[in-house]
Write an enzyme that holds these catalytic residues in place. Structure first.
Site, PDB file in Angstrom:
ATOM      1  CG  PHE A 125     -21.418 -29.746   6.619  1.00  0.00           C
ATOM      2  CD1 PHE A 125     -21.819 -29.808   8.002  1.00  0.00           C
ATOM      3  CD2 PHE A 125     -20.348 -29.835   6.565  1.00  0.00           C
ATOM      4  CE1 PHE A 125     -20.813 -30.632   8.851  1.00  0.00           C
ATOM      5  CE2 PHE A 125     -18.967 -30.382   7.381  1.00  0.00           C
ATOM      6  CZ  PHE A 125     -19.513 -30.801   8.557  1.00  0.00           C
ATOM      7  CG  ASP A 170     -22.839 -31.431   0.562  1.00  0.00           C
ATOM      8  OD1 ASP A 170     -22.929 -32.640   0.625  1.00  0.00           O
ATOM      9  OD2 ASP A 170     -22.239 -30.945   1.505  1.00  0.00           O
ATOM     10  CE1 TYR A 177     -18.569 -38.445   6.909  1.00  0.00           C
ATOM     11  CE2 TYR A 177     -16.883 -38.449   5.341  1.00  0.00           C
ATOM     12  CZ  TYR A 177     -17.684 -37.926   5.963  1.00  0.00           C
ATOM     13  OH  TYR A 177     -17.354 -36.790   6.099  1.00  0.00           O
ATOM     14  CE  LYS A 178     -22.165 -36.748   6.833  1.00  0.00           C
ATOM     15  NZ  LYS A 178     -22.155 -36.589   8.111  1.00  0.00           N
ATOM     16  NE  ARG A 217     -26.808 -35.079  13.447  1.00  0.00           N
ATOM     17  CZ  ARG A 217     -25.784 -34.865  12.363  1.00  0.00           C
ATOM     18  NH1 ARG A 217     -25.766 -34.085  11.389  1.00  0.00           N
ATOM     19  NH2 ARG A 217     -24.636 -35.649  12.630  1.00  0.00           N
TER      20      ARG A 217
END
Lengths: 397, 397
Positions: free
Chosen positions: A113, A184, A209-210, A356
């Site tokens: 990322f 990560d 938050y995912k 996605r």
């Protein structure tokens, strides 16, 4: 046995929407507003400054960290909450570099990322003195492990393709050359049955938050392996990571273990929403979620491929190699995703051509998968985004 | 003319309590629960990931920053929200050191808030190469300004005594030797009519949970002077400070101006509470608040001194030299403060002997001041903490 209909019932999911973007931002737990209201009125409102002790605000970053630890295979007491994922990446990298003073290289891959790469870049540039972020092709990390490498920085599940790195093997390979590892877990926590302790990870960081559904801007977490936790030197030496924050000493003395990775005042309100989200996670465990995730991602791949020969699977077909998302490459993916969103199937698009879809068992079931695949088939098959009536409509709304 | 009765009515203040600790944690704005509930249900709940655009979450850190800018005398567009104050201190110091590559000293004083010193210590130790945090006696900073000094780090209002530093004079003195300035406004923002632009400050940072009443763990802010904003190099190079966060480029390119000081995902929920608090600030301006603050602190000093000869004023008597708190030294201050709190007058204690009272005009009025001083007189005069009945009671509760 997890009752996934019961976990689904704990989320607010807007009418008529199939939400396949929980890998970007999870939905609202139905209990979150009441929990937040209680923290606002009964804790902040009534206790005011005494809430730090009476409501246990000061201890929440570790208490919530323990709830995360269970989901990522970490030892209890070795995860702490706070800040954002980018800050936690920086802390972990800085600590690792300090532990390998004769090495200068942070090794990562171009599938990582971008913010992780940026933070590493900022850190190496600030340190100077030959420090370097070395970014290699995805899948070739092990080939670039040399004794120059101080630390590897890998996002376990690739945010675009959903490809899973082999954490155990890469950690072993890194350790074999004396390097440390920072993992990560942004697309891992709540998505796969990761085992950070079993894999021997040195540091792990992630957001909430995912898949964990903690809300927009929910706090991040950091794990430091117990064997390192009492000797790492925090670069971000904030007072809440001090051994005695309220003694107001002139010099920094790190707190015990992972507590030293705390920096500033805990995000009490954000933690309240996250705690409501974690209550739903108490209804299951990651083995059950992982099994269900693989069933659902497999079903989605099958159902979409049966309808849309135009779409090229970007996610590994082998279950063991994928996280909990399904990505397809499609050269008109951006327009197609907009059309899907207009029809209530919410995924997202990542340049240059990736559509996605996050498949999140806590609130997505087979029926959602079949209906979503049906809409994907209609939109792609009918090239809805080319339809003048659709274009007119999408300009208006 | 500000209607301070109207601002007071906008806060929830528990029955029977006089809250003189708003310099530690401000009280709950009555509108905060409804505002938070709307963000939870209408934004997060209904919009889900589209909230980043549709609800403007992505832009809030700058929009809220503009509301803070007005209160600290900063130019609009040059304040941004995020992270905690300690992180913002680090960012400002790292940026300043990068701008003075031939200098190695961060100059601060021992009256500074410890976390600022710790963050500076962590930074200089990580940088090595002769970098040094030099901590001098309070009030002697100007005497230690040499051409070795890259940057000064000063908390404008001393957190223990409430003594105000002369921002304009110290900034001029620092600039005269080529040093930059980082001002910590933790006890300034919402407390005094500071003018960061007028004083020529280079960087200013602060928290929002004290006088600004943003709630426990509310986000911090950072100001970068417009003359520096487009050239500072962020050490914490997070994706939200990138020129194009959603282009997912491989390398970091800083965003324009102060936006580059953003790091990770914005704390959307925490910002909601802060925005409710800032609505109250729209009812006034800092000139009015400052005038009222000096009246009230003056009155409190007068009323307490009339009753308690044992207490020694630690706060400057000259109005121009103090912030918006009043501190007294008292060798039994800890016990005395506990007794005051038990009687509903909430201040706090800072070692070794400081009794601290925050005087916050938005919700404290003359009547509160007089009643509080009366209780202070009873408690101190009667040495309540020595009373066996009190001791018995305080063990039980």
């Amino acid at each position: 046995m997890t009752d996934f209909a019961a976990t689904k019932a704990r989320f607010h999911l807007p009418e008529g929407m199939i939400y396949l973007d929980g890998n970007s931002l999870g939905p609202l737990p139905k209990d979150a507003p009441a929990r937040m209201d209680a923290v606002l009125r009964e804790e902040w409102g009534e206790m005011l400054v005494t809430g730090w002790n009476r409501a246990g605000w000061m201890e929440r970053p570790r208490a919530v960290g323990d709830r995360i630890a269970r989901l990522i295979g970490a030892e209890a007491g070795h995860v702490v909450m706070g800040d954002t994922l980018s800050i936690k990446v920086y802390q972990a990298l800085a600590a690792a570099l300090e532990m390998r003073p004769d090495r200068r290289v942070i090794l990562s891959d171009s599938g990582n990322f971008p913010s992780d790469l940026y933070m590493a870049e900022g850190l190496t540039e600030m340190l100077g003195d030959g420090h370097e972020l070395r970014v290699v092709e995805p899948g070739t990390l092990a080939d670039h492990l040399t004794e120059e490498v101080a630390v590897t920085l890998v996002t376990e599940v690739d945010y675009r393709t959903g490809r899973l790195h082999d954490m155990a093997a890469l950690t072993r390979a890194a350790h074999a050359v004396g390097a440390l590892t920072v993992w990560d877990l942004a697309h891992t926590a709540g998505a796969t049955d990761v085992d950070v302790a079993g894999c021997g990870a040195d540091f792990a960081v992630g957001c909430t938050y995912k898949y964990l559904n903690g809300g927009p801007g929910a706090p991040a977490f950091i794990y430091v392996a117990p064997r390192h936790a009492d000797r790492v030197k925090p670069a971000l030496a904030g007072w809440l990571g001090h051994a005695a924050p309220f003694a107001f000493e002139q010099s920094y003395r790190p707190a015990e273990g992972v507590e030293r990775m705390r920096v500033g005042t805990p995000p009490v309100l954000a933690l309240a929403a996250l705690e409501a989200a974690l209550d739903v996670w108490e209804m299951t465990d990651m083995a059950a979620v992982r099994a269900r995730s693989l069933e659902l991602t497999g079903l989605f791949i099958e159902e979409v491929e049966a309808r849309c020969p135009e779409l090229v699977l970007a996610t590994p077909r082998a279950p063991a190699e994928r996280g909990s998302q399904v990505s397809f490459r499609f050269h008109e993916g951006y327009a197609a995703m907009q059309a899907l969103i207009a029809r209530g199937v919410i995924g997202d698009f990542r340049a240059p051509d990736i559509m996605r879809f996050g498949i999140t068992p806590l609130f997505i079931d087979e029926d959602d998968i079949r209906r979503a695949a049906g809409v994907v088939g209609e939109v792609i098959g009918g090239r809805i985004w080319d339809d003048p009536a659709y274009r007119q409509r999408s300009r208006v709304t």
